[in-house]
Each structure stands twice: as C-alpha cells, then as structure tokens.
Write a protein that holds these residues in place. Sequence first.
Motif, mmCIF file in Angstrom:
data_model
loop_
_atom_site.group_PDB
_atom_site.id
_atom_site.type_symbol
_atom_site.label_atom_id
_atom_site.label_comp_id
_atom_site.label_asym_id
_atom_site.label_seq_id
_atom_site.Cartn_x
_atom_site.Cartn_y
_atom_site.Cartn_z
ATOM 1 N N ASN A 1 -1.989 -8.727 -1.133
ATOM 2 C CA ASN A 1 -1.654 -9.995 -1.790
ATOM 3 C C ASN A 1 -2.804 -10.973 -1.608
ATOM 4 N N THR B 1 -5.085 -2.136 -2.838
ATOM 5 C CA THR B 1 -3.751 -1.538 -2.946
ATOM 6 C C THR B 1 -3.668 -0.175 -2.274
ATOM 7 N N GLN C 1 5.304 -5.025 0.625
ATOM 8 C CA GLN C 1 4.656 -4.364 -0.495
ATOM 9 C C GLN C 1 4.308 -2.904 -0.194
ATOM 10 N N ASP D 1 2.667 -15.218 -4.048
ATOM 11 C CA ASP D 1 1.947 -14.167 -3.327
ATOM 12 C C ASP D 1 0.796 -13.581 -4.137
ATOM 13 N N PRO E 1 0.498 -10.812 -5.986
ATOM 14 C CA PRO E 1 0.317 -9.428 -5.526
ATOM 15 C C PRO E 1 -0.602 -8.634 -6.442
ATOM 16 N N PHE F 1 5.063 -4.775 -7.991
ATOM 17 C CA PHE F 1 5.278 -5.532 -6.762
ATOM 18 C C PHE F 1 6.763 -5.846 -6.525
#
Length: 785
Positions: free
Chosen positions: A444, A459, A541, A571, A573, A578
């Motif tokens: 994030n 990620t 997440q 956030d 993301p 998400f």
Amino acid sequence: MAHHTWVLRFLLPFEIADIVALWHTYRVPIIITTFSILIILRTILHLRVPRVKVSDTPPLSPKLPAEKEKVPIEERNVVAEKVPKRIVGGLKKKKSSQDENPSTIQNAQVLVFFSSLTGTTEKTAKVLTEGLAQSTKELSKSTSTTFLEPQLLDLSYIDYDDYFITPPKSEENTQYFYILLIPTFNIDTVLDNFLEHLQETHNDFRIDTAPLSSLLGYSVFGFGDREGWPTEEEGFCSQAREVDKWLAKLTGRKRAFPLGMGDSKVDATERLQEWKEGVEDVLANIATTGGLGEGVVGSGDAVESDVGDLDDEDEVLFEEQKVAQRKTKAQKKDTLNDLEDIGSTLNQITADNSEPLEMDFTTYSKKARSAPTTVTKEMVPKNSPTYTALTKQGYSIVGSHSGVKICRWTKSALRGRGSCYKYSFYGIASHQCMETTPSLSCSNKCVFCWRHGTNPVGTTWRWVVDPPDLIFEGVKAGHYKKIKMMRGVPGVRSERFAEAMRIRHCALSLVGEPIFYPHINEFTAMLHKEHISSFLVCNAQHPDQLRALQPVTQLYVSIDASNRESLRKIDRPLHRDFWERFQACLEILREKRFQQRTVFRLTLVKGFNIDDEAEGYADLIEKSLPCFVEIKGVTYCGTSSSAGAGLTMQNVPFYTEVCAFVEALNSSLNRRGLGYGIAAEHAHSCCVLIASERFKVDGKWRTRIDYGRFFECLESGRQFRPEDYMGEETPEWACWGNGGFDPRDERVDRKGRRKVLPVATAGEEACGGGGGGEGEACAMESRDE
C-alpha cells in the motif's frame, strides 16, 4: 431359336479344357488386337464429330463503349460461365488514422496519465493539463476538429483494461491522444504493475498485437534524478523508457512525439516545456491533416522495441535456427547432459539461491524467444537513494530488506516523560520495546504514511531473501546501538536506561509489511525463544501469509476504511483485488480469535473515513469479532510530502471527534449485542481502546498481558486461548475517562518545562493541535508506532 441351336452344336465338340488352353496360348495377341481396334474406333469418332469452342470470357466487342452489344440471355449464360474465385492468403490491413480523411476526426480528446508517490508529478500533470486545455481550445476554434476538455488520470486508481487494452468507448465519435508523465524511482511502485500489464497485453495471443492502433497518437515524458542514477543504463528515466517502448508496440508505432526526459533537480522544467510545445504542434497537425505527419524533431531519443518488431520474422527464425544448430554442434561433445547431470545442475542452482526462479514458459509468436534471465536484486541496495533516504530518517538498515529504529516514545520513556498507548492498554514499557520490520516493502501507499514513497512497494516478493538469524541479530545490535546513543541525553533516568538494555517487546510495525517476509514465522520464533513478546501489524492484503502465520503475542490488522471506495482512497493499494483480499483477511482473523489476541487498528482520517462510517466499521467488527479495536486519529508529520499525498492538518481529527466516533461505534456494537465496551484511552496519543467483554472479569477490564504466562503457554506445546495469558486489571488512570497518562511520569512542554494539565476529557485536548512538547504533540507518532 435355330441360331442358338447352331451355336450349341458348334461349341459342343470342344471341351472346356480346350477353350482354356486356347486362351492361354493366344491371350496376348487377342488383348493387343482388341486394344488397337478400340483406339482406331475412338480416333475415327473424334475426327467425324465437330468441336464447339467455349470461351471463358466474353468476346471483345469492336463497337464503342457506349454501344453495348446485346447478347441473348441463353448465349450469355454459356459465355459468362462462372469460374471459382481465387483466395489470396493474408488479412486486409486496416487503414490507420494517418490514411483517413481528416474530416473523419470530428472530436478529439487528450488523456493525461500520471503516477506520483510524493505528489510532485501530480502537480506537474495538473499544470500541464491546464495548459493543454487552453491550446486545444484554440485549435478547436481554428480547425474543423473539436477538442474536448483534457482529462487527468492517476495510474494508481484507473482500471488498466479500460484504457490500455482498447481505447475508451465514446458515443460522440471521439478519438483519443495519450500523454503519460512517468517518474522513475529506485523502488517498486505501481508503475511496475503498469509495465507488467502493458507487457502481458502485448504478449496475450487473444489480443491484437496493436490493440491501441486506433489512437491518434501518444507521447511519454519521464522524470528522473541523474544524481541518484548517474547513467541511463543504471536507471535514469528507465520506467519512462519502458512505457514508451511498450506503447510503441501496442499502438502500432504511433509515437506522436519522441520520449522526453528531464532531471527533476536540474532541467525538468525546461525539458518539459520543450516537449510540451512539440506535443502541441503534433496536435495542431492532427487537427489540420488528420494524421501524425512524417515525424517531428523531439527532445529525447525514440526507444523502439528490441524484440518482435522485425517485419520478416521467417528470415530471423531461419537465421536463429542456423545459429542454434552451429552452437549445438560445437557444444555437443562438452555439454551433453544425461538426466543425472540435469538433476545435479538443478541442485546446484537451488543451493545457490533458495528462492524459485521466475521463468516464462509462454511463446506467442513463431519467432524463437528465450526465457529472460532472472536477476534477483536487493530490496534496498546500499548505494540506492532509498537507502540514503531511510538512513537520514533514522533507520538502521539490516541486510538488504530489514530495518530498526527507536521511536520518540522510547526516548520519552527513558526520560520519564510518558510511554505510548501500548503501556496504558497492554503494559508494554516503551523503553524496553524494539520497533523493527523484516520487510521494508509494502503493498500500500497510504495517504497518512510517514514515508511517502521513501520505502519500497510491491505486490510480490522478488528480492534477495536474508536469513532470519541475520535479521534477528542485526536488528538487536542496531536497537542497542541507538539506545546507547541516549546515554548523554539530559534527563535520561539511569534505572530506565539499564532496563532498556534488555529488550522485552518487539513491535513489528515500523514500516513496510512484516508479514511479507517469507520467513516471518522463523523470525518470531527467535523472538519468543528469548522471551521477547511479538506485536505484529499487517495491512489485510496478504491472506495467504496471514493464514500461515504462527501465533504471536498480539496480531494487529489495519482497518483503514469500512468500504471499498474509502479503502482505495486512503490505503491506495497496489493489488487490483485489494477488496477481496481485505475481506479474506477479515475471515482469517475471525478464525484466529481463539488462538491469539487479535486487534482491529482503525486510523481515522477526517474527510475520508469518519463521516457516517461507524455502522460500516461495526459490520466489519461483527464479521471478524476481534478481541480489541483500537481507534486512533491520523498522524500528520507536517511535510510537503504529506500535502502531496492529499493530507493536511484539516484531515487530522480533534480528540473530541475521535471520542465521538468511538461512542457512536460502541453504541452500534451494543445494539447488535456483540459484547464490546470502551475499556481504556490514551489521550496523549489520541487513541481509544474498545475491548471484547471476554477480557472483563468481575466488572473490571483486564486488557493487559501476562507475558510470562504467554511464554509458558507457548512452550508447553498445547493449544491455548487469549484468556489464558490475560494480565492484571487495567490501571484506573488508563481506563476510559481518565486520560491514560502514567502518573509515574511527568508531562513537559517543548522546552522541557513541567506541564500541569487537568485530566484530559472529551473536548479538552486535540491531537495534532498547537502546543505540546516533545512528549506532547501526538502528530509525532506514526500509525505504526
């Protein structure tokens, strides 16, 4: 009848055997004679029958074109006999926008895409969009093409499929022109996902190789730092160059203006202005001629694709096959491996790097492509701008992806000026708490994060993995080193300094996402082996890692929004799914509520997630039933980076507003009969604790932890519940309505003078407001600390 009688009389004297013998004797002359007679008869018939010539095409008429020859329908059917049409292989090429009539471009619109971590590129993009709006408005007046108002789009929020697989759909016959402003950082950002999307789109066999060819054109400008990246080969504007390359593929080489690049510290403004003028000239040419023209001189080099852009792929494939054959013959004697050799090779690779290698098993064209060589890099190299930025902020980098830092509450506790809320709620002495993280990377980039882009984001884990023992010893050494630096600070209490040299607690919440570290369970086991409690914070997440997490002393999950849209805004993301990940983590937390202490961490951001969201948060609490719910006002660090992320002092709630939200949330939980109550507060941190009645004994809240009992339960090997290591009663001064400041300590102002205040009640103290000293301003505390 007489005739047949005569034949029978003639054949009767002959025996059947005589006839067969006669045939075998004269069969060759008989066959030749018969065949010759048939040929002669066929020749005679062919010469006697007249031939009619039938033409495949109508005869040419000697008359003038105006005098069309009239042919009867019967003869016309014979003369104009249809012949099967020959089909030539290949697809018809569509006409590009450059070949179309300019009059077909009725409406045009410029879309300006940008990515920004610190807010600088966003501000530049807004100024650029405003300038383009003025220039396109003038073009609309002087040409037949109508330019619609340019749109500004953040790559962090848009759905890539809506813009970078096919252009946006428009009912007004609008054609689009793409402009992209791309900064390059030495960290993983949302641009990595964007580049991956462009590459996957190009390689997807289900999608046309140039799905964006209907665009009027595109152009990219990149921002970089030559001081941080000395050469282009090492990364200066590297992501902008990558975006430019892949868009060249997807648009069918419709680069309207060459790639522009500027140094954000030297000449970015001048280079951007030159590039902008070139883009405006291109737009004027499109409005006048309907196409991009023959090309224009630009401020940067056009970087074309280095793979898959050759026209004659058959020749390339043939040459590559010949080279491969030559290499095979040359290496056959030396490198011929049997299955055992292959196995030993794989074992050697595994020994060198325990992490699985990324491999591309997909081939989309007939051109041979080798799998890219995977180079595992460090998350935070020592010669990177990220390393420099984090160390300037006081972080000690351990290995390549871990860090440790003492927070201001540790310094405050050493001088007897107050501990953080964790002491009021759970009995954690701040001067004995080590704040660290085994992963500086996060998935994030929250608007209230203190780091604002100085820490990596990503990620997936694709970096070098440091062993847990290296991290454990490194963070302890870094923590003790920073504690020792406090020896000469005025006001440090000797007894607390001695206690600080024995770590008792570890807050895995410094920066980044600790649960992201592949060996997080091994790391927490090392903490527990030395009887160091573990408080781990995650951002909901990573459901797979959360499910596999072994019990810790207390498990936090940051719940920064009650609905999808608010979570996206707050956030920010990087994961596309998400919200689904968020919901999965809530379900996992519900499963773990009887295995370890679980906590919802709500960070209230005024204007984002306070107004009318108490019921939404109550829904989430009902879904997970955590042991505790911490509600805290957002922290504002007062830097330009915060403002660039959209956060100002106007977004920091007063403590009265936090208390009002807590009471509204508690009322909603009571109406649902969930068994929660307001247990404690720490007005100094603008933080309030709602606890499950599981931790209320004989009408007294017992939110603190018996750490000795926790380690006994853990080492027993048996299953245990959070109630099994429930500590003593929550002190009266920490309970709701009493402020939560430790009476053993004293509050001071900015100059270190003792500050006597009445007990903080709702409406008397504001988080982030003016006044307060080193032990006062709660804006100095991050959400993780």
